[in-house]
Write a protein that holds these residues in place. Structure first.
Motif, mmCIF file in Angstrom:
data_model
loop_
_atom_site.group_PDB
_atom_site.id
_atom_site.type_symbol
_atom_site.label_atom_id
_atom_site.label_comp_id
_atom_site.label_asym_id
_atom_site.label_seq_id
_atom_site.Cartn_x
_atom_site.Cartn_y
_atom_site.Cartn_z
ATOM 1 N N LEU A 112 0.828 -1.205 0.000
ATOM 2 C CA LEU A 112 0.000 0.000 0.000
ATOM 3 C C LEU A 112 0.865 1.259 0.000
ATOM 4 N N ALA A 113 1.943 1.247 0.784
ATOM 5 C CA ALA A 113 2.848 2.398 0.806
ATOM 6 C C ALA A 113 3.456 2.638 -0.577
ATOM 7 N N GLY A 114 3.797 1.556 -1.271
ATOM 8 C CA GLY A 114 4.329 1.699 -2.620
ATOM 9 C C GLY A 114 3.304 2.231 -3.597
ATOM 10 N N VAL A 115 2.066 1.778 -3.459
ATOM 11 C CA VAL A 115 0.983 2.282 -4.308
ATOM 12 C C VAL A 115 0.798 3.782 -4.095
ATOM 13 N N LEU A 116 0.838 4.203 -2.845
ATOM 14 C CA LEU A 116 0.658 5.618 -2.542
ATOM 15 C C LEU A 116 1.792 6.460 -3.116
ATOM 16 N N SER A 117 3.030 6.021 -2.927
ATOM 17 C CA SER A 117 4.151 6.820 -3.423
ATOM 18 C C SER A 117 4.176 6.878 -4.943
ATOM 19 N N ALA A 118 3.723 5.812 -5.597
ATOM 20 C CA ALA A 118 3.631 5.842 -7.061
ATOM 21 C C ALA A 118 2.669 6.922 -7.523
#
Length: 372
Positions: A112-118
């Motif tokens: 989820l953190a990666g999705v947000l930063s993308a």
């Protein structure tokens, strides 16, 4: 995770509940009211790097005698402030990445953190008390003393930490709660003494009814399934269901529960977790939602493939949001399991497999946080 495990039958055919059904014996997180929060950041500026533009930084904050560890994912280079999200985990000893000691590879919150930063959104996720590097802290020898307050205080301290990061745009600060974490996101937005304003909420596959009602329903369903499969008798099923009803009544009346309940019920309902269960059950998520500041933006999700939180349950929470009234974007996911992976199987079998994260949420979440 929220009430994930299945009922198992003992060799003697007595009904048996999986020890991890709730994992509440280790539901721990520590703070206490009134103490100042001291924040420190690790000198390890780039623990991991998935894109050239973003880094994951190991951070910690102290609150009421305990140290909470987490991961602050943010732009690698100083620049304009960015929207940010606090991620609050679900039940049990679930760490900042979405895993526990017995179950690795789920990685819901790391993903989820990666999705947000993308999508241009920074995030903070943390090991709540009883999980990861945070561990049991001051509650190591007094688990039975853990109620709901430590979890609320821990979330409040995390939100204040996030707001103080120089990269954070405090005008676009979202709290995202998954499963049980959604209740704590709602409590943070409605009754926290934090000076930090919650601009919007993401409630993903949320706990939507009173805790003991959900727990009782899931246990009853599993006991009936065992009876239908012929692994237990009708008399055995009735014994466990009667003990369950008496245990719930006791928890609600005086906050206690008997030890050594039949059929493995003590794996889920025990004196060690009685304080937490009795206190968290007092909160009806729909009633908490109705106390939100009017027109608070909320992204709410349910899925037709989630075996732990049904869309019917989430409708109960949605009705509470409507009373606020909140500005709710209700997303009905298709073929997504409880840990937000593409999986229409309606089982927990594939939780730890490296399946794709929900494409619907990939699009919706970053855009939601940026908008508010």
């Amino acid at each position: 995770m929220f009430l994930r495990e299945f009922v198992r039958a003992r060799n003697d055919r007595a009904p048996r509940l999986g020890a991890g059904l709730c994992a509440f014996a280790l539901l721990v997180s520590g703070c206490g009211s009134g103490s100042a929060t001291r924040v420190t950041a690790s000198p390890m500026a780039a623990v991991s790097r998935t894109t050239p533009a973003w880094v994951e930084e190991e951070v910690s904050f102290r609150v009421d005698g305990m140290t909470v560890y987490g991961t602050w994912r943010h732009p690698a280079r100083p620049g304009a402030k960015v929207p940010a999200a606090l991620i609050i985990a679900g039940s049990g000893p679930t760490d900042r990445d979405g895993n526990s000691a017995g179950l690795s590879g789920i990685d819901t919150y790391k993903t989820l953190a990666g999705v947000l930063s993308a999508g241009g959104v920074a995030s903070l996720r943390y090991d709540k008390l009883g999980s990861g590097k945070t561990g049991l802290g001051p509650y190591a020898s007094k688990i039975a003393d853990i109620g709901i307050a430590p979890f609320e205080h821990e979330a409040r301290a995390a939100l204040d930490f996030l707001a103080r990061r120089p990269e954070t745009d405090k005008r676009r600060l979202t709290v995202i709660g998954h499963s049980e974490g959604a209740l704590f996101a709602l409590l943070l937005a409605t009754k926290s003494r934090s000076k930090t304003r919650v601009n919007s909420l993401g409630l993903l596959e949320p706990l939507s009814r009173r805790y003991l009602d959900i727990l009782s329903g899931q246990i009853t369903t599993q006991i009936k399934a065992q009876q239908q499969a012929g692994t237990i008798t009708g008399a055995q099923a009735a014994e466990v269901e009667d003990a369950l009803a008496r245990a719930v009544a006791s928890l609600r009346a005086n906050g206690t529960v008997a030890a050594n309940l039949p059929g493995g019920l003590s794996n889920v309902l025990s004196p060690a977790n009685a304080k937490f269960l009795s206190e968290v059950d007092r909160e009806d998520p729909a009633k908490v939602a109705a106390r939100l500041k009017a027109h608070t933006p909320v992204l709410l999700s349910c899925s037709d493939a989630d075996i732990q939180v049904s869309c019917d349950d989430v409708e109960h929470l949605a009705a509470g949001l409507a009373k606020a009234p909140a500005a709710t974007d209700f997303i009905r996911l298709t073929g997504i399991n409880h840990v937000l992976k593409e999986d229409p199987s309606r089982t927990a079998t594939h939780y730890t497999e490296p399946l794709p994260f929900s494409s619907q949420l990939k699009q919706a979440l970053p855009a939601f946080v940026r908008a508010y």
